[in-house]
Scaffold this motif. Structure first.
Motif, PDB file in Angstrom:
ATOM      1  N   SER A 246     -80.940  80.965  14.539  1.00  0.00           N
ATOM      2  CA  SER A 246     -79.910  80.316  13.727  1.00  0.00           C
ATOM      3  C   SER A 246     -78.511  80.615  14.232  1.00  0.00           C
ATOM      4  CB  SER A 246     -80.047  80.728  12.267  1.00  0.00           C
ATOM      5  OG  SER A 246     -79.821  82.112  12.142  1.00  0.00           O
ATOM      6  N   GLU A 255     -85.044  87.309  13.891  1.00  0.00           N
ATOM      7  CA  GLU A 255     -85.775  86.084  13.542  1.00  0.00           C
ATOM      8  C   GLU A 255     -86.475  85.498  14.766  1.00  0.00           C
ATOM      9  OE1 GLU A 255     -82.778  82.408  13.136  1.00  0.00           O
ATOM     10  OE2 GLU A 255     -81.952  84.261  12.337  1.00  0.00           O
TER      11      GLU A 255
ATOM     12  N   SER B 281     -72.971  75.477   9.859  1.00  0.00           N
ATOM     13  CA  SER B 281     -71.765  76.285   9.973  1.00  0.00           C
ATOM     14  C   SER B 281     -70.534  75.391  10.104  1.00  0.00           C
ATOM     15  CB  SER B 281     -71.866  77.246  11.149  1.00  0.00           C
ATOM     16  OG  SER B 281     -72.231  76.539  12.303  1.00  0.00           O
ATOM     17  N   LYS B 523     -78.552  92.105   6.893  1.00  0.00           N
ATOM     18  CA  LYS B 523     -77.489  91.504   7.689  1.00  0.00           C
ATOM     19  C   LYS B 523     -77.396  90.021   7.368  1.00  0.00           C
ATOM     20  CE  LYS B 523     -76.141  94.315  11.300  1.00  0.00           C
ATOM     21  NZ  LYS B 523     -76.993  95.473  11.450  1.00  0.00           N
ATOM     22  N   ALA B 524     -76.200  89.504   7.429  1.00  0.00           N
ATOM     23  CA  ALA B 524     -76.012  88.073   7.185  1.00  0.00           C
ATOM     24  C   ALA B 524     -74.760  87.642   7.921  1.00  0.00           C
ATOM     25  CB  ALA B 524     -75.869  87.805   5.697  1.00  0.00           C
ATOM     26  N   GLU B 525     -74.523  86.341   7.948  1.00  0.00           N
ATOM     27  CA  GLU B 525     -73.256  85.871   8.472  1.00  0.00           C
ATOM     28  C   GLU B 525     -72.380  85.506   7.283  1.00  0.00           C
ATOM     29  OE1 GLU B 525     -75.720  83.154  10.248  1.00  0.00           O
ATOM     30  OE2 GLU B 525     -76.540  85.033  10.964  1.00  0.00           O
ATOM     31  N   CYS B 532     -66.484  82.884  10.703  1.00  0.00           N
ATOM     32  CA  CYS B 532     -67.891  83.241  10.621  1.00  0.00           C
ATOM     33  C   CYS B 532     -68.048  84.583  11.310  1.00  0.00           C
ATOM     34  CB  CYS B 532     -68.761  82.188  11.299  1.00  0.00           C
ATOM     35  SG  CYS B 532     -70.480  82.696  11.422  1.00  0.00           S
ATOM     36  N   VAL B 533     -68.551  85.570  10.582  1.00  0.00           N
ATOM     37  CA  VAL B 533     -68.633  86.922  11.133  1.00  0.00           C
ATOM     38  C   VAL B 533     -69.896  87.610  10.612  1.00  0.00           C
ATOM     39  CG1 VAL B 533     -67.132  87.710   9.253  1.00  0.00           C
ATOM     40  CG2 VAL B 533     -67.404  89.142  11.248  1.00  0.00           C
ATOM     41  N   PRO B 534     -70.567  88.375  11.475  1.00  0.00           N
ATOM     42  CA  PRO B 534     -71.732  89.117  10.991  1.00  0.00           C
ATOM     43  C   PRO B 534     -71.309  90.183   9.979  1.00  0.00           C
ATOM     44  CG  PRO B 534     -71.696  89.041  13.395  1.00  0.00           C
ATOM     45  CD  PRO B 534     -70.381  88.524  12.927  1.00  0.00           C
ATOM     46  N   THR B 536     -72.868  93.204   6.838  1.00  0.00           N
ATOM     47  CA  THR B 536     -73.989  93.958   6.289  1.00  0.00           C
ATOM     48  C   THR B 536     -73.745  94.186   4.804  1.00  0.00           C
ATOM     49  OG1 THR B 536     -74.101  95.114   8.394  1.00  0.00           O
ATOM     50  CG2 THR B 536     -75.340  96.070   6.593  1.00  0.00           C
ATOM     51  N   GLU B 572     -68.384  93.037  10.772  1.00  0.00           N
ATOM     52  CA  GLU B 572     -68.468  93.698  12.070  1.00  0.00           C
ATOM     53  C   GLU B 572     -67.097  94.151  12.561  1.00  0.00           C
ATOM     54  OE1 GLU B 572     -71.621  92.080  14.758  1.00  0.00           O
ATOM     55  OE2 GLU B 572     -69.910  91.883  16.108  1.00  0.00           O
ATOM     56  N   ALA B 593     -78.248  83.608   6.318  1.00  0.00           N
ATOM     57  CA  ALA B 593     -79.093  84.441   7.172  1.00  0.00           C
ATOM     58  C   ALA B 593     -80.288  83.616   7.593  1.00  0.00           C
ATOM     59  CB  ALA B 593     -79.546  85.693   6.432  1.00  0.00           C
ATOM     60  N   GLY B 594     -80.672  83.773   8.836  1.00  0.00           N
ATOM     61  CA  GLY B 594     -81.835  83.059   9.343  1.00  0.00           C
ATOM     62  C   GLY B 594     -81.728  81.554   9.176  1.00  0.00           C
ATOM     63  N   GLY B 595     -80.500  81.023   9.169  1.00  0.00           N
ATOM     64  CA  GLY B 595     -80.331  79.580   9.083  1.00  0.00           C
ATOM     65  C   GLY B 595     -80.340  79.044   7.661  1.00  0.00           C
TER      66      GLY B 595
END
Ligand SMILES: Nc1nc2c(ncn2[C@@H]2O[C@H](COP(=O)(O)OP(=O)(O)OP(=O)(O)O)[C@@H](O)[C@H]2O)c(=O)[nH]1
Ligand SMILES: [Mg+2]
Lengths: 381, 610
Positions: A246, A255, B281, B523-525, B532-534, B536, B572, B593-595
């Protein structure tokens, strides 16, 4: 890793003589050495001598030193381990009690002596000596403007290069800037890839992205290799596997490793086993939360009730600075094993291990629900 | 410098100069229409998104949180002006990796003259190094994992940075020339078009633009001809907005297509979003700039269902609109030509969607309109149907209400596109979320804390004094590093209401329909304005009862789907967002997360390191 000699007594005291052969081994050694251990290795010492006329000159001298370790510093990228400690064996050059730093690196023999080799140490040592370890996997995760070129070894995920560029967005009438930006980006990623990934050595290469980025990159990479006289052979091409992710952030690797297609190909890597175990834990947390707990207190309580089916622990907990913390977790692991529970020791150098470490580093899947645990405090912190 | 930029495109300058000049003219060719704000208070609905987004963009300046929720205390961004070094190793390691000579210089210079003369070059050394050669940083030679290695000797850049920020915040705010309120004959609406992939968004808008003669017939004929040659004849209208080669080749929109047109009472900035899941996004970035939306659904048998059911984007887009603060919605039931303009089909879709949109997503009065983007019915002219005699699409667009942007608030420009980076000049575009800006203003770019002077700025209509709500092209002068600016940066002014970047925040959120719960360490964006940033989830503080706002459980082990909670997150690197109460546009966050979108929320507190 090569072992030249092992002299570990029944009571757990003793030594081994080892030599690291690759980056992976350095990671194992880092996990073996603790403060208070004794290291014997050849090293270089700067010796300053004074002549009768009062001028000084310094000289570098090779010598064998034995130090008691006081600090440990690991640089996984450079594959170096820096150990600082006091000299404990008198020697012509270095005084007793003098400080010295020993740098361990691949192909340098050393002796490691401990007053207590516990079960986790022995397990780690045997793992490191096991030659039947899976080969490395290379992975490129990317999205428009960001790419991580990684190497996944059994115990570590190493970011070899991170490419981060701003690509102008598409704009009315000026799409060429966007397209030029993308081209440059693919070129930079291709260059990094060719520099850091040895296609002879890796078992396979995962290229993962959303949308069409992976395909566009693949095209570019093949052309790039061609143009640089490194045309991929059919065999090399067969190592590539394109899949969805993703994003191009490093955490997207998790993933990627989960996708069935990749899972199949990497079947027995440690990274994958960890991802699976963690996912199982997370799924349980949404379907049957009374069987999924984390934090030492909860997990330990569950263990007292002989409830643990699978224990997930981060290896960073065994590197704890204070011996008591380590012992606490060693006892937990041993106890779960005695009850025929499964134990996964996660490498904190993998993406899933990073996440477990955030989740207190310790989690458990229970054999039966323990709803009452929820009311107890989770952890000191 | 807050962000690790292993490689940057520094030779952009040469390539872009010419393009850029032409482009500037594009922004200048119109009069300077003035602006007048109207305002409409939407009624509060009771669904659970309400309290996060309350009444959206059209509501009064102060947010009215859900009645039941103990409203959080007001945290102005500078409420803690005594920040010191961040204790985290990851930050220091970021800096270590960025320690190129010029940067080091810049950071070690005393900050005293930064306020008085923000445009003064802070480094001389980097003038000599406009083009750095090592493009890809070799991480092998460096520490890759901050958690493992302990960098021994390094300059404490963090505390320097904190000092610098303190000084910026302490600087007296310079009195502005009274911003002459722009009196416009037409209100400006930023309009986003969303919906499942292939719903016909681009075709619909392309056709509308053609009917409005914004795009001439010659161009359309050319597109028809070329598209047909590529075997994509049906995409000719979509090409008006799908401009990149790749989009046209593949027949999908990949990034926001931006254009503008006028209706009888409104000026519309049109944002055509991609529908494909992989490009959400970009859809989020566009939506964060929008005031109103058109949701396009495909009426073709079976297709509406595909888009609406699990895995389709119709619901996710609608929920995103709402959590990003868009409250005005038109639903265009498209492709009705493929079902013989069946009233039954229209009603079926309308009923299904209404329930979802009002009950779950919390839209108060979505308006439904039957259309065909391909054959062109009911776009700018009412069509004759025995079962529909309502307004056509254009009439509905004309009735959107402009938000009342806080142009007297502190300056905040969210940067969404970086067009040119040179050592002494930046060309960027972005949206003014609050305040106003004009030539010669002294500004700072956050989160890199870079001083700059506005050399030029212009909005869509060519106006040189730009206000909240405007999407502008901005030229900045100063001394820049490649990491000085990126999409997601925010341009602010010095003074007490400046923006202090941080990487830790307290966020009140609602979890979406997620398969796995949110747990500590996940974790997520994080998406906020164009950023857009990673990130936690570092701490789960408490879960909240959605109906009365009471705390359900302190220190929950996880946040299940649909639940509402207050959490602590860490990004981050330092980012420029602030509390929802200080600036709504910069205080709305979405987590993916994960799309998948896993949660949406608002920033309640910026945690500055003590
Ligand atoms: N019959 C018919 N076809 C339509 C209509 N609107 C769009 N289409 C067709 O649907 C296809 C997709 O149209 P697009 O406009 O690219 O759809 P989109 O929603 O912009 O797609 P993405 O941006 O990729 O999400 C094209 O082949 C169009 O010709 C319509 O009203 N009737
Ligand atoms: Mg489209």
């Amino acid at each position: 890793m090569k072992q030249f000699k092992r002299g570990i007594e029944r009571d757990g005291t003793g030594f081994v003589v080892l030599m690291a052969e690759e980056a992976e081994d350095m990671w194992h050694i880092y996990n073996l050495i603790r403060i208070g251990d004794i290291i014997k290795a050849s090293t270089i010492r700067k010796v300053v001598s004074e002549t009768s006329t009062g001028t000084t000159s310094s000289q570098r001298v090779h010598t064998m030193l034995t130090v008691s370790v006081e600090s440990i510093d690991f640089d996984p990228g450079a594959q170096e381990l820096h150990l600082k400690g006091r000299n404990i064996e008198e020697n012509d050059i270095v005084k007793l009690g003098a400080y010295h730093t020993i740098d361990l690196e691949p192909n340098r023999k050393f002796t490691l002596q401990k007053t207590e080799w516990d079960s986790i140490d022995l397990e780690r040592l045997n793992l490191a000596l096991d030659p039947a370890q899976a080969a490395d996997v290379a992975a490129v995760v990317l999205h428009e403007g960001l790419a991580n070129v990684c190497l996944i070894t059994p115990a570590m995920t190493l970011t070899r290069a991170k490419i981060d560029m701003t690509i102008p967005r598409k704009r009315k009438g000026f799409t060429s800037q966007h397209e030029k930006g993308l081209e440059k980006f693919y070129e930079a990623v291709s260059t990094a890839f060719m520099r850091h990934v040895n296609l002879q050595v890796v078992k396979c290469v995962i290229v993962a992205s959303r949308g069409f980025v992976k395909d566009a990159f693949m095209q570019h990479l093949i052309a790039h290799a061609d143009a640089n006289g490194k045309k991929f052979t059919t065999e090399q091409r067969a190592k590539f596997m394109l899949t969805h992710s993703s994003s191009g952030f490093k955490h997207a690797l998790k993933e990627v490793l989960e996708t069935p297609q990749v899972a199949l190909r990497l079947a027995d890597t440690k990274a994958q086993g960890e991802v699976k175990a963690l996912n199982q834990f997370l799924e349980l947390m949404s379907t049957e939360p009374d069987r999924a707990f984390y934090g030492f207190n909860h997990v330990n309580r569950a263990n007292q009730e002989l409830a643990i089916e699978t224990l997930l622990v981060a290896d960073s907990l065994f590197r704890a600075q204070d011996i008591e913390t380590r012992r606490k977790y060693v006892r937990l692991v041993e106890s779960v094993r005695e009850q025929n529970g499964k134990v996964h020791i996660f490498s904190s150098m993998h993406v899933s291990g990073e996440q477990l470490a955030q989740l207190t580093g310790c989690a458990a899947i229970l054999r039966f629900p323990m709803p009452d645990l929820d009311d107890e405090p989770m952890d000191e912190n | 410098m807050s962000r690790h930029r292993a490689i940057r495109n520094l030779n952009l300058e040469d390539e872009m100069d010419d393009d850029y000049d032409d482009d500037y003219d594009d922004y200048e060719d119109e009069e300077n229409p003035e602006k007048q704000y109207t305002y409409d208070r939407n009624s509060l609905s009771t669904n659970y998104y309400t309290y996060l987004t309350d009444s959206g963009r059209n509501s009064p300046a102060l947010p009215a949180p859900h009645p039941g929720i103990p409203s959080s205390s007001y945290h102005p961004p500078v409420s803690t002006p005594t920040p010191t070094a961040a204790p985290t190793t990851s930050l220091s390691s970021t800096i270590v990796r960025n320690m190129t000579a010029p940067l080091l210089h810049q950071n070690q210079k005393p900050p005293k003259n930064l306020n008085s003369r923000p445009s003064t070059p802070q480094t001389s050394s980097n003038l000599n190094t406009p083009k750095r050669t090592p493009q890809v940083k070799n991480l092998q030679a460096e520490s890759t994992t901050p958690t493992v290695s302990r960098p021994s000797s390094e300059v404490d850049l963090t505390s320097f940075r904190r000092n610098q920020l303190q000084n910026i915040a302490k600087a007296p705010s310079v009195a502005r020339k009274t911003p002459k309120p722009r009196v416009a004959d037409k209100d400006l609406i930023n309009l986003i078009v969303v919906g499942h992939v292939d719903a016909g968004k681009s075709t619909l808008m392309g056709h509308l633009l053609h009917d409005l003669e914004v795009v001439d017939s010659r161009t359309i004929d050319k597109f028809k001809h070329e598209a047909a040659r590529n075997g994509k004849a049906s995409f000719a209208y979509a090409w008006v907005l799908d401009e990149t080669e790749e989009e046209r080749e593949r027949g999908v929109t990949m990034d926001i297509g931006r254009t503008s047109f006028e209706t009888s009472h409104r000026r519309i900035v049109l944002l055509d979003a991609p529908g494909h899941k992989d490009f959400i996004s970009n859809m989020i970035t566009g939506t964060s700039q929008a005031d109103a939306a058109i949701l396009v659904v495909n009426a073709t048998t079976g297709e509406f269902e595909t888009g609406f059911e699990n895995g389709g984007q119709t619901k996710e887009h609608a929920l995103l609109l709402r959590s990003l603060g868009v409250t005005q919605l038109i639903v265009a039931v498209n492709k009705l030509d493929t079902v013989d303009w069946s009233q039954d089909r229209f009603d079926e879709i309308k009923n299904n969607l209404s329930v979802f949109l009002t009950r779950q997503a919390g839209f108060s009065k979505p308006k439904f309109v039957p259309v065909s983007g391909f054959t062109g019915e009911n776009l700018i002219k009412r069509m004759e149907l025995d079962w529909y005699d309502g307004p056509c699409l254009l009439e509905l667009i004309d009735s959107f209400v402009a938000p009342q942007p806080p142009s007297d608030g502190p300056l905040r420009i969210g940067i969404s596109d970086v067009l040119k980076v040179a050592s002494n000049q930046l060309v960027v575009s972005g949206k003014i979320e609050s305040g106003e800006v004009e030539k010669d203003d002294k500004v700072y770019i956050m989160s890199s804390v870079t001083a700059a002077t506005v050399k030029e700025c212009a909005n869509n209509d060519g106006s040189r004094h730009c206000f909240a709500g405007d999407y502008i092209l901005l030229t900045l002068q100063g001394t820049f590093e490649p990491e000085s600016i990126q999409t997601g940066s925010v341009v602010v002014r010095a003074g007490p209401d400046t923006l202090i970047p941080s990487k830790k925040f307290e966020v009140r959120l609602v979890a979406f329909e997620i398969a796995m719960p949110i747990i500590k360490g996940a974790k997520a964006e994080l998406y906020a304005h164009s950023l857009c940033v990673p990130c936690t989830f570092t701490n789960l503080l408490y879960t909240i009862n959605k109906s009365n706002g009471e705390i359900l459980k302190k220190g929950p082990r996880f946040i299940a789907k649909g639940a509402s909670a207050v959490v602590e997150i860490e990004t981050e690197y330092d980012i420029a967002i602030e509390t929802f109460t200080s600036c709504r546009a910069l205080g709305r966050v979405t987590f993916r997360a994960g799309g998948n979108t896993i949660a949406a929320g608002i920033v309640e507190k910026v945690i500055t390191p003590q």
